[in-house]
Design a protein around this motif. Structure first.
Motif, PDB file in Angstrom:
ATOM      1  N   ALA A 153     -25.004 -63.527  -3.294  1.00 23.27           N
ATOM      2  CA  ALA A 153     -25.099 -64.969  -3.021  1.00 23.27           C
ATOM      3  C   ALA A 153     -23.737 -65.636  -3.193  1.00 23.27           C
ATOM      4  O   ALA A 153     -23.650 -66.832  -3.483  1.00 23.27           O
ATOM      5  CB  ALA A 153     -26.141 -65.598  -3.941  1.00 23.27           C
ATOM      6  N   ALA A 154     -22.675 -64.855  -2.989  1.00 26.95           N
ATOM      7  CA  ALA A 154     -21.308 -65.358  -3.172  1.00 26.95           C
ATOM      8  C   ALA A 154     -21.091 -66.675  -2.437  1.00 26.95           C
ATOM      9  O   ALA A 154     -20.430 -67.579  -2.939  1.00 26.95           O
ATOM     10  CB  ALA A 154     -20.293 -64.320  -2.702  1.00 26.95           C
ATOM     11  N   GLN A 155     -21.658 -66.780  -1.231  1.00 27.37           N
ATOM     12  CA  GLN A 155     -21.425 -67.965  -0.390  1.00 27.37           C
ATOM     13  C   GLN A 155     -22.615 -68.927  -0.424  1.00 27.37           C
ATOM     14  O   GLN A 155     -22.648 -69.891   0.325  1.00 27.37           O
ATOM     15  CB  GLN A 155     -21.205 -67.512   1.062  1.00 27.37           C
ATOM     16  CG  GLN A 155     -20.107 -66.470   1.202  1.00 27.37           C
ATOM     17  CD  GLN A 155     -19.971 -65.921   2.612  1.00 27.37           C
ATOM     18  OE1 GLN A 155     -20.645 -66.377   3.533  1.00 27.37           O
ATOM     19  NE2 GLN A 155     -19.106 -64.943   2.784  1.00 27.37           N
ATOM     20  N   ALA A 156     -23.598 -68.634  -1.271  1.00 27.23           N
ATOM     21  CA  ALA A 156     -24.918 -69.242  -1.083  1.00 27.23           C
ATOM     22  C   ALA A 156     -25.308 -70.293  -2.112  1.00 27.23           C
ATOM     23  O   ALA A 156     -26.483 -70.619  -2.251  1.00 27.23           O
ATOM     24  CB  ALA A 156     -25.968 -68.135  -1.039  1.00 27.23           C
ATOM     25  N   ILE A 157     -24.344 -70.854  -2.814  1.00 28.00           N
ATOM     26  CA  ILE A 157     -24.695 -71.876  -3.800  1.00 28.00           C
ATOM     27  C   ILE A 157     -25.412 -73.046  -3.110  1.00 28.00           C
ATOM     28  O   ILE A 157     -25.066 -73.443  -2.002  1.00 28.00           O
ATOM     29  CB  ILE A 157     -23.433 -72.379  -4.547  1.00 28.00           C
ATOM     30  CG1 ILE A 157     -23.838 -73.183  -5.773  1.00 28.00           C
ATOM     31  CG2 ILE A 157     -22.513 -73.185  -3.638  1.00 28.00           C
ATOM     32  CD1 ILE A 157     -22.683 -73.488  -6.707  1.00 28.00           C
ATOM     33  N   ASP A 158     -26.457 -73.554  -3.780  1.00 23.87           N
ATOM     34  CA  ASP A 158     -27.173 -74.742  -3.297  1.00 23.87           C
ATOM     35  C   ASP A 158     -27.772 -74.549  -1.901  1.00 23.87           C
ATOM     36  O   ASP A 158     -27.855 -75.476  -1.113  1.00 23.87           O
ATOM     37  CB  ASP A 158     -26.222 -75.950  -3.314  1.00 23.87           C
ATOM     38  CG  ASP A 158     -26.980 -77.276  -3.289  1.00 23.87           C
ATOM     39  OD1 ASP A 158     -27.943 -77.411  -4.066  1.00 23.87           O
ATOM     40  OD2 ASP A 158     -26.629 -78.143  -2.474  1.00 23.87           O
ATOM     41  N   SER A 159     -28.202 -73.332  -1.615  1.00 25.29           N
ATOM     42  CA  SER A 159     -28.892 -73.092  -0.353  1.00 25.29           C
ATOM     43  C   SER A 159     -30.266 -72.493  -0.665  1.00 25.29           C
ATOM     44  O   SER A 159     -30.470 -71.946  -1.746  1.00 25.29           O
ATOM     45  CB  SER A 159     -28.066 -72.162   0.537  1.00 25.29           C
ATOM     46  OG  SER A 159     -28.397 -72.373   1.892  1.00 25.29           O
ATOM     47  N   PHE A 160     -31.193 -72.599   0.290  1.00 26.93           N
ATOM     48  CA  PHE A 160     -32.592 -72.328  -0.045  1.00 26.93           C
ATOM     49  C   PHE A 160     -33.299 -71.478   1.009  1.00 26.93           C
ATOM     50  O   PHE A 160     -32.847 -71.361   2.148  1.00 26.93           O
ATOM     51  CB  PHE A 160     -33.337 -73.658  -0.222  1.00 26.93           C
ATOM     52  CG  PHE A 160     -32.785 -74.483  -1.343  1.00 26.93           C
ATOM     53  CD1 PHE A 160     -33.315 -74.383  -2.621  1.00 26.93           C
ATOM     54  CD2 PHE A 160     -31.688 -75.330  -1.135  1.00 26.93           C
ATOM     55  CE1 PHE A 160     -32.793 -75.129  -3.673  1.00 26.93           C
ATOM     56  CE2 PHE A 160     -31.153 -76.077  -2.178  1.00 26.93           C
ATOM     57  CZ  PHE A 160     -31.710 -75.980  -3.448  1.00 26.93           C
ATOM     58  N   TYR A 161     -34.431 -70.914   0.570  1.00 26.42           N
ATOM     59  CA  TYR A 161     -35.276 -70.105   1.446  1.00 26.42           C
ATOM     60  C   TYR A 161     -36.716 -70.557   1.256  1.00 26.42           C
ATOM     61  O   TYR A 161     -37.176 -70.733   0.120  1.00 26.42           O
ATOM     62  CB  TYR A 161     -35.152 -68.630   1.055  1.00 26.42           C
ATOM     63  CG  TYR A 161     -36.123 -67.710   1.763  1.00 26.42           C
ATOM     64  CD1 TYR A 161     -35.908 -67.345   3.093  1.00 26.42           C
ATOM     65  CD2 TYR A 161     -37.254 -67.199   1.108  1.00 26.42           C
ATOM     66  CE1 TYR A 161     -36.795 -66.493   3.753  1.00 26.42           C
ATOM     67  CE2 TYR A 161     -38.144 -66.353   1.764  1.00 26.42           C
ATOM     68  CZ  TYR A 161     -37.906 -66.006   3.081  1.00 26.42           C
ATOM     69  OH  TYR A 161     -38.776 -65.172   3.732  1.00 26.42           O
ATOM     70  N   THR A 162     -37.401 -70.758   2.357  1.00 26.61           N
ATOM     71  CA  THR A 162     -38.821 -71.087   2.274  1.00 26.61           C
ATOM     72  C   THR A 162     -39.597 -69.961   2.934  1.00 26.61           C
ATOM     73  O   THR A 162     -39.537 -69.786   4.154  1.00 26.61           O
ATOM     74  CB  THR A 162     -39.125 -72.419   2.989  1.00 26.61           C
ATOM     75  OG1 THR A 162     -38.246 -73.414   2.456  1.00 26.61           O
ATOM     76  CG2 THR A 162     -40.571 -72.839   2.761  1.00 26.61           C
ATOM     77  N   GLY A 163     -40.286 -69.174   2.136  1.00 31.66           N
ATOM     78  CA  GLY A 163     -41.021 -68.028   2.646  1.00 31.66           C
ATOM     79  C   GLY A 163     -42.439 -68.380   3.035  1.00 31.66           C
ATOM     80  O   GLY A 163     -42.789 -69.553   3.175  1.00 31.66           O
ATOM     81  N   ARG A 164     -43.282 -67.349   3.149  1.00 31.61           N
ATOM     82  CA  ARG A 164     -44.636 -67.558   3.650  1.00 31.61           C
ATOM     83  C   ARG A 164     -45.515 -68.361   2.698  1.00 31.61           C
ATOM     84  O   ARG A 164     -46.506 -68.956   3.107  1.00 31.61           O
ATOM     85  CB  ARG A 164     -45.291 -66.218   4.017  1.00 31.61           C
ATOM     86  CG  ARG A 164     -45.559 -65.294   2.867  1.00 31.61           C
ATOM     87  CD  ARG A 164     -46.342 -64.066   3.325  1.00 31.61           C
ATOM     88  NE  ARG A 164     -45.477 -63.016   3.819  1.00 31.61           N
ATOM     89  CZ  ARG A 164     -44.930 -62.050   3.058  1.00 31.61           C
ATOM     90  NH1 ARG A 164     -45.157 -62.027   1.749  1.00 31.61           N
ATOM     91  NH2 ARG A 164     -44.164 -61.129   3.577  1.00 31.61           N
ATOM     92  N   ASP A 165     -45.122 -68.405   1.399  1.00 26.80           N
ATOM     93  CA  ASP A 165     -45.916 -69.218   0.465  1.00 26.80           C
ATOM     94  C   ASP A 165     -45.565 -70.711   0.556  1.00 26.80           C
ATOM     95  O   ASP A 165     -46.158 -71.538  -0.131  1.00 26.80           O
ATOM     96  CB  ASP A 165     -45.746 -68.707  -0.979  1.00 26.80           C
ATOM     97  CG  ASP A 165     -44.301 -68.801  -1.483  1.00 26.80           C
ATOM     98  OD1 ASP A 165     -43.434 -69.339  -0.750  1.00 26.80           O
ATOM     99  OD2 ASP A 165     -44.040 -68.336  -2.609  1.00 26.80           O
TER     100      ASP A 165
END
Ligand SMILES: *Cc1c(COP(=O)(O)O)cnc(C)c1O
Length: 379
Positions: A153-165
């Motif tokens: 997550a080196a580049q992924a601060i403050d980013s999100f994922y919304t999965g099937r739940d």
């Protein structure tokens, strides 16, 4: 000249560094380290956080923590930074490279299952440009084959994922472990710096020991044991309080930094649509399950010569754009160890990705003008 990157200072960095020095304890694991670690736990729901001196170090800690042994296989995209692979190679792992998606440089999730063998120990998805990999698919494979997942997550601060739940989860909170970077080219910086997020609590205690050079020093200072000594493998992974103090000045301004970077990104994205289509250039794709964190604005050119031409034309206007990642499967160091599977998308991104300047104080308009006036292949 418009540089490719310019580190942004919030103005409080030296204030907190001075305070850290005055507090008289400048090694690590002190006041500012705890402030930063707690910030991440509370804001993003990571179970435990340990600041490190780099994301590279956090990945190396992860490799030790999951007990990588000679010959274990680790699956990751070939289109990534060397540290993603190096950390595991240092422990004797064999890297099995996966291709990238057609619409995005991230790992092609659907190609992962075919790469899993009895020797597979872990999957390391990289959230390229801060855009989530499809984590439901990856965690399903991990559960089915009993594998561990370490998010790069080196580049992924403050980013999100919304999965099937339907629950929106921070990147770095989904895998068993995750590694972040605060290198000066990232959104939130401390010069060099990083963090290991530990979500699977079976790793929590040992992580702290590896972090403290293989000793149970942290438990000793908490009064949990009456002497401390060498109890496991470890190294010097923790940053000094001076670095943590710098990082705290950045974290206090995270909302503002993110808002400004995302607005630059949006401006590029909206203004370049027509131009990109005319020139057969692909703009970034954000899948519906992912968010954009304004880390990087990249173009996928139609071929390498178009990219070279673009870089040169921009340079003549004093605008520095860069490309990156020679696919690791064709790197001088690893090409002879690569299993030989073809990775055409990874090769394409190596040839065609171009990153435009992206930093807090950027004037996007200036660049847009030059791009649109100077570079039009239809004429
Ligand atoms: C920046 C980066 C790293 C390395 O981070 P450092 O903090 O410089 O060690 C690793 N992986 C990816 C994907 C990166 O972008």
């Amino acid at each position: 000249m418009i540089p490719f990157n310019k580190p942004y200072l919030t103005g409080k960095e030296l204030v907190y560094i001075e305070d850290a020095v005055k507090k008289g304890k400048i090694s690590g694991n002190g006041y500012y380290t705890h402030l930063c670690q707690d910030f991440f736990k509370i804001k993003y729901g990571f179970h435990k956080c340990l600041l490190t001196t780099s994301c590279t170090d956090a990945l190396e800690m992860a490799a030790i923590l999951i007990n990588i042994q000679e010959g274990d296989e680790v699956i990751m995209p070939s289109y990534t930074f060397v540290s993603t692979a190096n950390a595991f190679v240092l422990r004797g792992a064999k890297i099995i490279f996966a291709d990238s998606r057609k619409d995005h440089p991230g790992i092609d999730e659907d190609g992962i299952e075919a790469l899993i063998t009895k020797k597979t120990k872990a999957i390391v998805p990289v959230h390229y440009a801060g855009v989530a990999c499809d984590m439901d698919k990856i965690m399903d494979f991990a559960n089915k084959y009993n594998l561990l997942v370490i998010e790069d997550a080196a580049q992924a601060i403050d980013s999100f994922y919304t999965g099937r739940d339907g629950v929106k989860k921070a990147l770095g909170s989904i895998g068993h472990l995750a590694a972040f970077s605060f290198h000066e080219t990232k959104n939130i910086i401390s010069g060099e710096g990083g963090m290991l997020a530990i979500n699977d609590l079976q790793f929590a205690e040992r992580a702290e020991i590896i972090w403290e050079k293989g000793t149970n020093r942290s438990a000793f200072f908490r009064g949990e044991v009456d002497k401390y000594g060498w109890v496991d493998l470890g190294s010097s992974f923790l940053p000094s309080e001076i670095i943590a103090a710098f990082l705290w000045a950045q974290l206090e301004n995270l909302e503002n930094i993110q808002q400004v970077r995302k607005s630059h990104w949006e401006q590029y994205n909206i203004e370049l649509q027509t131009w990109a289509t005319q020139n057969e250039i692909q703009l970034p794709v954000i899948p519906t399950y992912a968010t954009n964190n304004g880390h990087m604005f990249y173009l996928v050119c139609k071929n390498i010569s178009q990219r070279t031409e673009l870089i040169e034309k921009l340079k003549r206007k004093d605008i520095l754009s860069v490309f990156h990642y020679i696919s690791l499967h064709s790197s001088p160091f690893y090409k002879d160890s690569h299993t030989g599977n073809q990775l055409p998308e990874s090769d394409r991104y190596s040839d065609c990705v171009l990153r435009l300047p992206m930093y807090f104080e950027l004037d996007v308009e200036e660049i847009l003008q030059e791009i649109k006036i100077q570079i039009n292949y239809e004429r």
